[in-house]
Structures are given as C-alpha cells and as structure tokens.
Design a protein around this motif. Structure first.
Motif, mmCIF file in Angstrom:
data_model
loop_
_atom_site.group_PDB
_atom_site.id
_atom_site.type_symbol
_atom_site.label_atom_id
_atom_site.label_comp_id
_atom_site.label_asym_id
_atom_site.label_seq_id
_atom_site.Cartn_x
_atom_site.Cartn_y
_atom_site.Cartn_z
ATOM 1 N N MET A 65 15.852 -8.711 12.605
ATOM 2 C CA MET A 65 15.444 -7.309 12.650
ATOM 3 C C MET A 65 14.920 -6.845 11.300
ATOM 4 O O MET A 65 13.887 -6.172 11.221
ATOM 5 N N ARG A 66 15.605 -7.211 10.232
ATOM 6 C CA ARG A 66 15.163 -6.807 8.881
ATOM 7 C C ARG A 66 13.822 -7.457 8.548
ATOM 8 O O ARG A 66 12.963 -6.834 7.923
ATOM 9 N N LEU A 73 6.325 -2.927 7.529
ATOM 10 C CA LEU A 73 5.993 -2.183 6.316
ATOM 11 C C LEU A 73 4.827 -2.816 5.572
ATOM 12 O O LEU A 73 3.933 -2.121 5.085
ATOM 13 N N ILE A 74 4.839 -4.118 5.485
ATOM 14 C CA ILE A 74 3.728 -4.820 4.823
ATOM 15 C C ILE A 74 2.425 -4.538 5.549
ATOM 16 O O ILE A 74 1.405 -4.233 4.924
ATOM 17 N N VAL A 79 -2.840 -1.662 5.918
ATOM 18 C CA VAL A 79 -3.754 -0.757 6.614
ATOM 19 C C VAL A 79 -4.093 0.426 5.718
ATOM 20 O O VAL A 79 -5.260 0.818 5.597
ATOM 21 N N VAL A 80 -3.088 1.004 5.061
ATOM 22 C CA VAL A 80 -3.321 2.140 4.160
ATOM 23 C C VAL A 80 -4.234 1.716 3.012
ATOM 24 O O VAL A 80 -5.181 2.436 2.659
ATOM 25 N N ALA A 81 -3.974 0.549 2.446
ATOM 26 C CA ALA A 81 -4.813 0.056 1.349
ATOM 27 C C ALA A 81 -6.242 -0.168 1.817
ATOM 28 O O ALA A 81 -7.195 0.163 1.106
#
Length: 89
Positions: A65-66, A73-74, A79-81
C-alpha cells in the motif's frame, strides 16, 4: 498456441510466489518450531506459526500500500512538472 504462451508468461510469477512461500515457511518454522521430541505440532508452535504468517502478510500488505501511494505521488508530481513545462494542458 495462445494458452501455451499465457502459461509461459505466468511461470515467473509462479516461481516468485513459490520462492516467497518457501521463505516465509522457513522463517516461521525456524522461529516457532523448537521441540523435535514428538511428531505432533504443539499448540504453542501452531499459534506461533499462525501469528508469524499473519504478521508477515499484514506487513507485506502495508508495504504494498505504501509503495502504491508513493508511486501515485511520483506520478502526480511528474504530471505537475510536465504541465509547468507546457507539455500537458
């Protein structure tokens, strides 16, 4: 022919499962079975093995799960970058 190919593709997964199964069986056996004076499995040993397996499975599930959360998150950061660089809109 198709089913033979599918079988060939599953062999690595089967090997990995057997490897993990043998590993946990050895760990729990070494931790829990100490009395070789009888052929019977003692209640204490049985309980210990059950607890050992449950703990291992819960730990494995939590790590998975982690790992998934970390991967998400990666991916979100990528995507944001990419959006900041103008690659996606």
């Amino acid at each position: 022919m198709q089913s033979a190919q599918n079988f060939e593709e599953t062999i690595p997964a089967i090997k990995e499962f057997i490897k993990q199964y043998n590993k946990i069986a050895e760990i729990c056996f070494n931790d829990c079975v100490n009395d070789f004076t009888t052929r019977k499995v003692l209640n204490l040993e049985d309980t210990c093995v059950t607890n050992c397996l449950e703990k291992y499975l819960k730990m494995n599930q939590r790590i998975s799960m982690r790992f998934q959360e970390h991967q998400m998150l990666i991916n979100e950061n990528q995507v944001v970058a990419a959006q900041k660089m103008g690659l996606f809109k």
